[in-house]
Scaffold this motif. Sequence first.
Motif, PDB file in Angstrom:
ATOM      1  N   GLN A   1     -14.229  33.373  72.445  1.00 32.14           N
ATOM      2  CA  GLN A   1     -15.472  32.668  72.139  1.00 32.14           C
ATOM      3  C   GLN A   1     -15.152  31.718  70.985  1.00 32.14           C
ATOM      4  N   GLN A   2     -15.852  30.592  70.898  1.00 32.09           N
ATOM      5  CA  GLN A   2     -15.510  29.595  69.886  1.00 32.09           C
ATOM      6  C   GLN A   2     -16.755  29.081  69.188  1.00 32.09           C
ATOM      7  N   VAL A   3     -16.653  28.880  67.858  1.00 32.40           N
ATOM      8  CA  VAL A   3     -17.746  28.379  67.029  1.00 32.40           C
ATOM      9  C   VAL A   3     -17.174  27.323  66.084  1.00 32.40           C
ATOM     10  N   TYR A   4     -17.927  26.216  65.891  1.00 34.08           N
ATOM     11  CA  TYR A   4     -17.541  25.165  64.947  1.00 34.08           C
ATOM     12  C   TYR A   4     -18.466  25.214  63.735  1.00 34.08           C
ATOM     13  N   THR A   5     -17.924  24.897  62.558  1.00 37.50           N
ATOM     14  CA  THR A   5     -18.745  24.784  61.360  1.00 37.50           C
ATOM     15  C   THR A   5     -18.120  23.772  60.410  1.00 37.50           C
ATOM     16  N   THR A   6     -18.955  23.182  59.561  1.00 41.49           N
ATOM     17  CA  THR A   6     -18.468  22.230  58.560  1.00 41.49           C
ATOM     18  C   THR A   6     -18.408  22.864  57.177  1.00 41.49           C
ATOM     19  N   ARG A   7     -18.653  24.143  57.095  1.00 43.11           N
ATOM     20  CA  ARG A   7     -18.612  24.852  55.811  1.00 43.11           C
ATOM     21  C   ARG A   7     -17.323  25.645  55.690  1.00 43.11           C
ATOM     22  N   LEU A   8     -17.099  26.204  54.508  1.00 39.29           N
ATOM     23  CA  LEU A   8     -15.919  27.031  54.293  1.00 39.29           C
ATOM     24  C   LEU A   8     -16.181  28.498  54.602  1.00 39.29           C
ATOM     25  N   ARG A   9     -17.440  28.853  54.773  1.00 35.18           N
ATOM     26  CA  ARG A   9     -17.821  30.215  55.139  1.00 35.18           C
ATOM     27  C   ARG A   9     -18.715  30.160  56.364  1.00 35.18           C
ATOM     28  N   LEU A  10     -18.601  31.219  57.185  1.00 33.43           N
ATOM     29  CA  LEU A  10     -19.407  31.297  58.388  1.00 33.43           C
ATOM     30  C   LEU A  10     -19.877  32.729  58.557  1.00 33.43           C
ATOM     31  N   ARG A  11     -21.171  32.901  58.745  1.00 29.26           N
ATOM     32  CA  ARG A  11     -21.733  34.219  59.042  1.00 29.26           C
ATOM     33  C   ARG A  11     -22.029  34.240  60.534  1.00 29.26           C
ATOM     34  N   LEU A  12     -21.421  35.196  61.213  1.00 32.23           N
ATOM     35  CA  LEU A  12     -21.489  35.282  62.663  1.00 32.23           C
ATOM     36  C   LEU A  12     -22.276  36.518  63.061  1.00 32.23           C
TER      37      LEU A  12
END
Length: 135
Positions: free
Chosen positions: A87-98
Motif C-alpha cells: 500500500q502506498q501513501v504520499y505526504t509533504t511532511r516529515l511525519r505521518l500518522r497512519l
Amino acid sequence: VGALRANLAVSDDDIEAMGLPSRQHHRRQPLPPPTESLTLQASSLHPLELQASVRLPSYGHPLHSPTRKAYHGFTLRYRKADDAEWQQVYTTRLRLRLTLDASYGGRSVTLTAAWINPRLQHGPWSNEVEVLVNP
C-alpha cells in the motif's frame, strides 16, 4: 529597472553589465528524482495507528532535517507480513500518522519510504522497518 529592460535602445550586454535580470527567459528544467536515501523510524501509537518519521541519515532528529528544494515530501509503502502487495501513501511532511483498518490489529507491518520530487518521482528506498500494530 523595468524601463531599462523595456527600452530596446539599451542592449542586452548593457543590461547584464548593470547587474539587471536578462530579457531572455530561461525555462527551468524539471527536477531529477532524489538521489539521497532517508532514514525511516516508525512506532505504534494508539490502537490501529502508526507514526512514521523520516530524516536524512546525517541528522539526529526528524524535526531538524534540512529543507531541500528538490524534495517535495516522501512516499511511504507498507504491507502486512503475509501480503505480497504494498500500500502506498504520499505526504509533504516529515511525519505521518497512519490509521489502519481492523485487519491490521495485532499483526506485524513492514514499512519503507523514499523522498519524492514535485513530479512524484521517488528516490532510493530506505531501510525496511517492522512494527507490531496495537489491536
